[in-house]
Design a protein around this motif. Structure first.
Motif, PDB file in Angstrom:
ATOM      1  N   ASP A 256     -36.965 -84.600  70.505  1.00 53.47           N
ATOM      2  CA  ASP A 256     -36.395 -85.938  70.555  1.00 53.47           C
ATOM      3  C   ASP A 256     -37.454 -86.887  70.002  1.00 53.47           C
ATOM      4  OD1 ASP A 256     -38.202 -86.421  72.665  1.00 53.47           O
ATOM      5  OD2 ASP A 256     -36.649 -86.623  74.188  1.00 53.47           O
ATOM      6  N   CYS A 257     -37.197 -88.192  70.008  1.00 49.09           N
ATOM      7  CA  CYS A 257     -38.130 -89.117  69.353  1.00 49.09           C
ATOM      8  C   CYS A 257     -39.518 -89.096  69.989  1.00 49.09           C
ATOM      9  CB  CYS A 257     -37.558 -90.535  69.321  1.00 49.09           C
ATOM     10  SG  CYS A 257     -37.289 -91.316  70.927  1.00 49.09           S
ATOM     11  N   SER A 258     -39.578 -89.127  71.310  1.00 47.92           N
ATOM     12  CA  SER A 258     -40.892 -89.131  71.965  1.00 47.92           C
ATOM     13  C   SER A 258     -41.546 -87.756  71.917  1.00 47.92           C
ATOM     14  CB  SER A 258     -40.796 -89.653  73.399  1.00 47.92           C
ATOM     15  OG  SER A 258     -39.871 -88.894  74.147  1.00 47.92           O
ATOM     16  N   GLY A 259     -40.745 -86.694  71.890  1.00 49.00           N
ATOM     17  CA  GLY A 259     -41.295 -85.350  71.729  1.00 49.00           C
ATOM     18  C   GLY A 259     -41.916 -85.172  70.347  1.00 49.00           C
ATOM     19  N   PHE A 260     -41.305 -85.790  69.344  1.00 44.87           N
ATOM     20  CA  PHE A 260     -41.847 -85.736  67.984  1.00 44.87           C
ATOM     21  C   PHE A 260     -43.201 -86.430  67.902  1.00 44.87           C
ATOM     22  CE2 PHE A 260     -41.999 -88.175  63.886  1.00 44.87           C
ATOM     23  CZ  PHE A 260     -42.457 -87.131  63.095  1.00 44.87           C
ATOM     24  N   VAL A 261     -43.293 -87.674  68.380  1.00 45.91           N
ATOM     25  CA  VAL A 261     -44.580 -88.389  68.283  1.00 45.91           C
ATOM     26  C   VAL A 261     -45.623 -87.735  69.181  1.00 45.91           C
ATOM     27  CG1 VAL A 261     -43.516 -90.555  67.547  1.00 45.91           C
ATOM     28  CG2 VAL A 261     -44.038 -90.224  69.959  1.00 45.91           C
ATOM     29  N   ARG A 262     -45.202 -87.201  70.312  1.00 50.70           N
ATOM     30  CA  ARG A 262     -46.144 -86.493  71.196  1.00 50.70           C
ATOM     31  C   ARG A 262     -46.783 -85.323  70.455  1.00 50.70           C
ATOM     32  NH1 ARG A 262     -44.626 -82.302  75.998  1.00 50.70           N
ATOM     33  NH2 ARG A 262     -46.744 -81.951  76.733  1.00 50.70           N
TER      34      ARG A 262
END
Length: 169
Positions: A76-82
């Motif tokens: 998801d979006c935060s999983g990607f940036v993480r």
């Protein structure tokens, strides 16, 4: 003479803060991941270690029914940036939390540099309620995991409503 040049370069680069050095690396890693066509998965990327994982249907509000997250390995979006930030910093600096948790670990910047994060939602001194995050690429563009049915991709920042600001780790 060559020794003096090498010594000067070492002193000059040692004085550059680590976070500024990692910003170009963040952008390069984001482009590398974008080329892998990794699917969006609600809650994906939030396993014990950063990176693609199966998601969750808890809290899912996507348009595709039934929720495909538990069967989809992705981000998801935060999983990607993480994941990108973990690769760039060589450890999980953002952790498995949500966009709200991630923005709390960063500071706001007025003049963004490619590699900074762009958050969407509402961020005030008293309350943080974000709903999306992407990696700023410059020129009004971001790399993000946008929604169910999509893959990690480049979008215009104005594609998402409620711009909340640029942040740097």
């Amino acid at each position: 003479m060559a020794f003096a040049v090498v010594a000067l370069l070492l002193v000059a680069t040692a004085s550059v803060p680590f976070r500024y050095y990692t910003l170009p690396k963040i952008v390069a890693l984001a482009y590398d991941i974008e080329g892998k066509n990794i699917a969006y998965s609600w809650g994906g990327g939030h396993a014990d270690r950063p990176g693609p994982s199966k998601g969750t249907c808890a809290g899912y509000k996507g348009r595709i029914r039934p929720c495909p997250a538990t069967k989809t390995r992705g981000l998801d979006c935060s999983g990607f940036v993480r994941w990108v930030y973990a690769l760039a910093h060589r450890h999980d600096v953002l952790g498995p939390g949500t966009t709200d948790d991630h923005v709390r670990k960063m500071f706001r910047v007025k003049d963004p540099t490619p590699g900074d994060l762009v958050f969407f939602g509402s961020i005030t001194k008293k309350k943080i309620k974000t709903h999306h995050v992407g990696i700023y690429l410059g020129g009004g563009k971001m790399m993000n995991a946008p929604e169910t049915g999509a893959v990690v991709r480049i979008d215009s920042i104005d594609r998402v409503k409620d711009f909340a600001g640029f942040y740097r780790y």
